[in-house]
Scaffold this motif. Sequence first.
Motif, mmCIF file in Angstrom:
data_model
loop_
_atom_site.group_PDB
_atom_site.id
_atom_site.type_symbol
_atom_site.label_atom_id
_atom_site.label_comp_id
_atom_site.label_asym_id
_atom_site.label_seq_id
_atom_site.Cartn_x
_atom_site.Cartn_y
_atom_site.Cartn_z
ATOM 1 N N LEU A 29 7.246 -6.137 6.543
ATOM 2 C CA LEU A 29 7.599 -7.304 5.730
ATOM 3 C C LEU A 29 6.572 -8.421 5.896
ATOM 4 N N THR A 30 6.061 -8.575 7.111
ATOM 5 C CA THR A 30 5.011 -9.565 7.352
ATOM 6 C C THR A 30 3.766 -9.235 6.537
ATOM 7 N N TRP A 31 3.402 -7.959 6.485
ATOM 8 C CA TRP A 31 2.245 -7.547 5.691
ATOM 9 C C TRP A 31 2.477 -7.790 4.202
ATOM 10 N N THR A 32 3.705 -7.582 3.745
ATOM 11 C CA THR A 32 4.010 -7.833 2.337
ATOM 12 C C THR A 32 3.805 -9.305 2.004
ATOM 13 N N ILE A 33 4.257 -10.184 2.895
ATOM 14 C CA ILE A 33 4.077 -11.624 2.684
ATOM 15 C C ILE A 33 2.597 -11.989 2.678
ATOM 16 N N ILE A 34 1.840 -11.422 3.603
ATOM 17 C CA ILE A 34 0.402 -11.693 3.667
ATOM 18 C C ILE A 34 -0.286 -11.254 2.376
ATOM 19 N N LEU A 35 0.075 -10.085 1.886
ATOM 20 C CA LEU A 35 -0.522 -9.580 0.643
ATOM 21 C C LEU A 35 -0.145 -10.463 -0.548
ATOM 22 N N GLY A 36 1.094 -10.965 -0.559
ATOM 23 C CA GLY A 36 1.508 -11.867 -1.629
ATOM 24 C C GLY A 36 0.718 -13.164 -1.616
ATOM 25 N N ILE A 37 0.505 -13.724 -0.434
ATOM 26 C CA ILE A 37 -0.290 -14.948 -0.314
ATOM 27 C C ILE A 37 -1.748 -14.673 -0.689
ATOM 28 N N PHE A 38 -2.258 -13.529 -0.271
ATOM 29 C CA PHE A 38 -3.641 -13.155 -0.598
ATOM 30 C C PHE A 38 -3.821 -13.029 -2.109
ATOM 31 N N PHE A 39 -2.846 -12.443 -2.792
ATOM 32 C CA PHE A 39 -2.896 -12.332 -4.253
ATOM 33 C C PHE A 39 -2.987 -13.713 -4.895
ATOM 34 N N THR A 40 -2.161 -14.640 -4.421
ATOM 35 C CA THR A 40 -2.153 -15.994 -4.983
ATOM 36 C C THR A 40 -3.505 -16.674 -4.778
ATOM 37 N N LEU A 41 -4.082 -16.528 -3.592
ATOM 38 C CA LEU A 41 -5.387 -17.130 -3.323
ATOM 39 C C LEU A 41 -6.474 -16.533 -4.215
ATOM 40 N N LEU A 42 -6.408 -15.217 -4.429
ATOM 41 C CA LEU A 42 -7.385 -14.571 -5.307
ATOM 42 C C LEU A 42 -7.249 -15.076 -6.746
ATOM 43 N N GLN A 43 -6.017 -15.281 -7.189
ATOM 44 C CA GLN A 43 -5.829 -15.761 -8.563
ATOM 45 C C GLN A 43 -6.323 -17.196 -8.718
ATOM 46 N N ILE A 44 -6.114 -18.014 -7.697
ATOM 47 C CA ILE A 44 -6.659 -19.373 -7.727
ATOM 48 C C ILE A 44 -8.182 -19.332 -7.823
ATOM 49 N N LEU A 45 -8.808 -18.454 -7.025
ATOM 50 C CA LEU A 45 -10.267 -18.297 -7.063
ATOM 51 C C LEU A 45 -10.725 -17.837 -8.448
ATOM 52 N N GLU A 46 -9.952 -16.922 -9.040
ATOM 53 C CA GLU A 46 -10.279 -16.434 -10.382
ATOM 54 C C GLU A 46 -10.230 -17.564 -11.411
ATOM 55 N N TYR A 47 -9.197 -18.392 -11.331
ATOM 56 C CA TYR A 47 -9.061 -19.515 -12.261
ATOM 57 C C TYR A 47 -10.203 -20.510 -12.095
ATOM 58 N N LEU A 48 -10.574 -20.789 -10.851
ATOM 59 C CA LEU A 48 -11.639 -21.755 -10.592
ATOM 60 C C LEU A 48 -12.981 -21.282 -11.133
ATOM 61 N N ASN A 49 -13.183 -19.980 -11.183
ATOM 62 C CA ASN A 49 -14.472 -19.433 -11.631
ATOM 63 C C ASN A 49 -14.441 -18.962 -13.086
ATOM 64 N N SER A 50 -13.331 -19.209 -13.774
ATOM 65 C CA SER A 50 -13.233 -18.800 -15.167
ATOM 66 C C SER A 50 -14.097 -19.705 -16.048
#
Length: 260
Positions: free
Chosen positions: A162-183
Amino acid sequence: MKKFHPYHLVEASPWPIIGGCGALFLTSGSVLYFHYTHTTILLIGSLIIIIIMITWWRDVIRESSFQGLHTIKVQTGIKEGMILFISSEVLFFFSFFWAFFHSSLSPAIEIGTHWPPSGIEVLDPIAIPLLNTITLLSSGITITWTHHSLITSKKNNATISLTWTIILGIFFTLLQILEYLNSSFTISDSIYGSTFFVATGFHGAHVIIGTTFLIICRIRLNYNHFTTQHHIGFETSAWYWHFVDVVWLFLYTCIYWWGS
């Protein structure tokens, strides 16, 4: 005929009607903010929603873990409610896909009669979007591992997965923020920018909400609130997370890959 003892029933709660009022203030306040930059109603709605989240979760935890009020009948009602909620979310995202395909399958002359519209430099589907896809699919595996560990009384494995699932969810959000910033385009850049950011942005909001659900489940797991037979809070959160996974697969296939 034996009557059901009143103390075996979940008491009526004031939180649904108050939460509905908070949602009304939040949505109407958002409209006022977008058009007139008024923030008072928006802030009131946000405050009500936050308070409701805390108090309602508190009461549900008390009823299920300490008072034993979540009988089979109550659990069935909760599951049916979650199914209806996810069904409404399916229709919610269906409207976004409808708008996207309506515009992309028959591009108007205003956008150059082709898709993507003229002047739009689309994102590479093999870059961050593919990494996000792998991340969410991996989180689907880890949350399934958590569910299996709960059923088989392996708390340590459930905690790790469950801890890994939370980490992956946060990682996804950070990647999407990075994607938006570089769009290279924004939400105001033609119908492509509008459909792209609304669809992916609302999905990102659902990932944040789902991650919050799982963080609460992780805290409850630490306090031994879940058993092999009684973990409805986690189970419904897992349903929601799998729904988020499936929606992303459609988003990646249709908007990132086919739409490019």
